[in-house]
Design a protein around this motif. Sequence first.
Motif, PDB file in Angstrom:
ATOM      1  N   ALA A  47     -70.308 -91.703  -3.046  1.00 61.30           N
ATOM      2  CA  ALA A  47     -71.025 -91.217  -4.224  1.00 61.30           C
ATOM      3  C   ALA A  47     -70.408 -91.864  -5.456  1.00 61.30           C
ATOM      4  O   ALA A  47     -69.263 -92.306  -5.432  1.00 61.30           O
ATOM      5  N   THR A  48     -71.163 -91.897  -6.522  1.00 61.72           N
ATOM      6  CA  THR A  48     -70.674 -92.566  -7.728  1.00 61.72           C
ATOM      7  C   THR A  48     -70.585 -91.649  -8.925  1.00 61.72           C
ATOM      8  O   THR A  48     -70.413 -92.110 -10.050  1.00 61.72           O
ATOM      9  N   PHE A  49     -70.719 -90.342  -8.723  1.00 62.44           N
ATOM     10  CA  PHE A  49     -70.631 -89.418  -9.853  1.00 62.44           C
ATOM     11  C   PHE A  49     -69.687 -88.291  -9.506  1.00 62.44           C
ATOM     12  O   PHE A  49     -69.832 -87.692  -8.447  1.00 62.44           O
ATOM     13  N   PRO A  50     -68.760 -87.958 -10.284  1.00 63.65           N
ATOM     14  CA  PRO A  50     -68.418 -88.542 -11.582  1.00 63.65           C
ATOM     15  C   PRO A  50     -67.587 -89.808 -11.464  1.00 63.65           C
ATOM     16  O   PRO A  50     -67.336 -90.491 -12.434  1.00 63.65           O
ATOM     17  N   GLU A  51     -67.147 -90.138 -10.251  1.00 64.83           N
ATOM     18  CA  GLU A  51     -66.454 -91.395  -9.994  1.00 64.83           C
ATOM     19  C   GLU A  51     -66.791 -91.795  -8.566  1.00 64.83           C
ATOM     20  O   GLU A  51     -67.353 -91.016  -7.807  1.00 64.83           O
TER      21      GLU A  51
END
Length: 112
Positions: A47-51
């Motif tokens: 995943a790319t949210f929040p990192e």
Amino acid sequence: MKKIFALLVLAGSFNVAAAADIVGNPKAGAAKVEMCIGCHGIPGYKATFPEVFRVPMIGGQSAKYIENALQGYKKGERKHPTMRGIALSMSDQDIADVAAYYAQQPSNTAQK
């Protein structure tokens, strides 16, 4: 004052008993995992949210661990905005059902 204290103690014992009576139903959980499978059902998913982070596969995980994790997100003790939003939308019964469902799934340790 003693009567008020006694009533508070009595009321608190009912809440503890009610929470302890929640038993997860894996069949009911199967209908409640739509939000989970989009991330936790994809081997090697990041995943790319929040990192950027690797999303764990939770099939075969202990039901108690999943319940504790979701309750932690719900209470704000665990810090992930997406998981917190999902957990806040779940009742204690939903959490128990989802945890029971995933605990009965085969574990997938083939993370990439």
